[in-house]
Design a protein around this motif. Structure first.
Motif, mmCIF file in Angstrom:
data_model
loop_
_atom_site.group_PDB
_atom_site.id
_atom_site.type_symbol
_atom_site.label_atom_id
_atom_site.label_comp_id
_atom_site.label_asym_id
_atom_site.label_seq_id
_atom_site.Cartn_x
_atom_site.Cartn_y
_atom_site.Cartn_z
ATOM 1 N N LEU A 16 23.900 50.508 64.602
ATOM 2 C CA LEU A 16 24.524 51.814 64.775
ATOM 3 C C LEU A 16 23.856 52.833 63.862
ATOM 4 C CD1 LEU A 16 28.300 50.806 64.846
ATOM 5 C CD2 LEU A 16 26.954 51.645 66.781
ATOM 6 N N ALA A 17 23.601 54.021 64.388
ATOM 7 C CA ALA A 17 23.019 55.087 63.577
ATOM 8 C C ALA A 17 24.003 55.502 62.483
ATOM 9 C CB ALA A 17 22.676 56.284 64.462
ATOM 10 N N PRO A 18 23.500 55.822 61.288
ATOM 11 C CA PRO A 18 24.402 56.230 60.192
ATOM 12 C C PRO A 18 25.345 57.361 60.590
ATOM 13 C CG PRO A 18 22.174 55.890 59.362
ATOM 14 C CD PRO A 18 22.081 55.779 60.859
ATOM 15 N N SER A 19 24.884 58.240 61.465
ATOM 16 C CA SER A 19 25.705 59.400 61.838
ATOM 17 C C SER A 19 26.930 59.036 62.657
ATOM 18 C CB SER A 19 24.849 60.401 62.630
ATOM 19 O OG SER A 19 24.325 59.796 63.807
ATOM 20 N N VAL A 20 26.961 57.830 63.238
ATOM 21 C CA VAL A 20 28.107 57.459 64.073
ATOM 22 C C VAL A 20 28.958 56.355 63.448
ATOM 23 C CG1 VAL A 20 26.850 58.100 66.168
ATOM 24 C CG2 VAL A 20 26.869 55.710 65.433
ATOM 25 N N ILE A 21 28.487 55.760 62.359
ATOM 26 C CA ILE A 21 29.239 54.652 61.761
ATOM 27 C C ILE A 21 30.630 55.096 61.342
ATOM 28 C CG2 ILE A 21 29.362 53.149 59.741
ATOM 29 C CD1 ILE A 21 26.356 52.764 59.948
ATOM 30 N N GLU A 22 30.743 56.287 60.732
ATOM 31 C CA GLU A 22 32.044 56.770 60.283
ATOM 32 C C GLU A 22 32.987 56.987 61.465
ATOM 33 O OE1 GLU A 22 35.049 57.428 57.852
ATOM 34 O OE2 GLU A 22 33.048 56.735 57.267
ATOM 35 N N THR A 23 32.433 57.406 62.605
ATOM 36 C CA THR A 23 33.248 57.581 63.808
ATOM 37 C C THR A 23 33.873 56.258 64.215
ATOM 38 O OG1 THR A 23 31.866 59.409 64.582
ATOM 39 C CG2 THR A 23 33.226 58.303 66.221
#
Length: 293
Positions: free
Chosen positions: A83-90
């Motif tokens: 998973l791209a870092p930008s979507v992990i928090e999502t």
């Protein structure tokens, strides 16, 4: 063939998730437990368990990479994706909402949102509106949006991490009188469309629960972990958008026989029954692929 929820010209078939949606669920459920990455061979093998050919899987992986959802990585010396870092928090934010959906009470406060975006930044305006819908807001007017108050913390965090909070103002409010709130909620949210989505979910999954309960009564093998994995991955993919589209509105303001309540009970029963079996199967596949590499 997948039919659209709004199509009423003939018998409605249950909506079948698309390949890339299933892969997103695969990463959300299992990649984070194994260092964040999955080998390409693992993804293909697990998708084959639900009847998706390798060509379809590879095409969907490519699409997800172009969209910035996944990145290329090495997994045990083999080509893979994470998973791209930008979507992990999502994904992290979604865990509670998907697996433990809440429902507001009649007397709870409401969260109001309004935003101002310069005309030169129309793309930001569209992004904010789509984000508000995704988080479960209803539209009171084009410039005023509303959601159950318990969503406050998750909503504020969502817009803050995406750098959009500078355009928005949020308020906590009580309904103290005026127009019929029950009627207005029916105009702020598209309740018939939501109810149809829950109806589709029930139509597809009632029989699956019955089949698994029957297997439980049989001596010996109660059904393979691979079968549980296939059913569970589809279940999660069908379910995970519903707790966002439906923010957990108070039951007193919803139509009678609101399908969400039965759908929530059905999901929890299937989740409890299938999740451990599915996880065993996924863990074996992931570990075997790493060893094979």
């Amino acid at each position: 063939m997948t039919t659209h929820v709004g199509d009423r010209k003939g018998p409605r078939e249950p909506q079948v998730p698309r390949h890339h949606q299933l892969i997103v669920s695969l990463f959300g459920l299992y990649a984070r437990q194994h260092g964040g990455g999955l080998a390409v061979a693992t993804i293909i093998a697990l998708m084959q368990d639900i009847g998706v050919e390798s060509t379809g899987t590879r095409s969907s992986i490519s699409r997800l990479k172009k969209r910035g959802v996944i990145d290329s990585v090495q997994v045990g010396g083999r080509n893979g994706y994470a998973l791209a870092p930008s979507v992990i928090e999502t994904f992290n934010e979604g865990d509670d909402r998907i697996f433990h959906p809440r429902r507001a009470k009649k007397g709870d406060q409401w969260l109001l949102a309004t935003f101002t975006v310069p005309e030169s930044q129309r793309h930001i305006r569209h992004k904010i509106r789509s984000s508000l819908v995704r988080m479960g807001f209803g539209s009171v007017t084009p410039g005023l949006w509303i959601a159950p108050g318990y969503l406050r913390d998750s909503v504020l965090a969502y817009f803050d991490t995406r750098g959009l909070d500078e355009y928005l103002e949020f308020f906590m409010a009580d309904h103290v009188g005026g127009a019929d709130l029950h009627k207005n909620i029916g105009s702020w949210w598209d309740l018939p469309a939501l109810d149809a989505l829950y109806s589709d979910f029930l139509e597809h999954n009632r029989g699956i629960l019955e089949a698994w309960l029957q297997r439980e009564q049989l001596p010996g093998d109660h059904g393979s972990d691979a079968r549980a994995f296939a059913d569970y991955l589809v279940l999660i993919t069908q379910w995970r958008r519903l707790p966002y589209l439906d923010p957990g509105l108070p039951i007193e303001f919803l139509p009678e026989n609101w399908n969400a309540l039965e759908a929530e009970r059905l999901f929890q029963k299937l989740h409890a029954l299938l999740a451990p079996r599915a996880e065993r199967h996924a863990d074996r596949a992931i570990e075997n692929q790493v060893v094979a590499g």
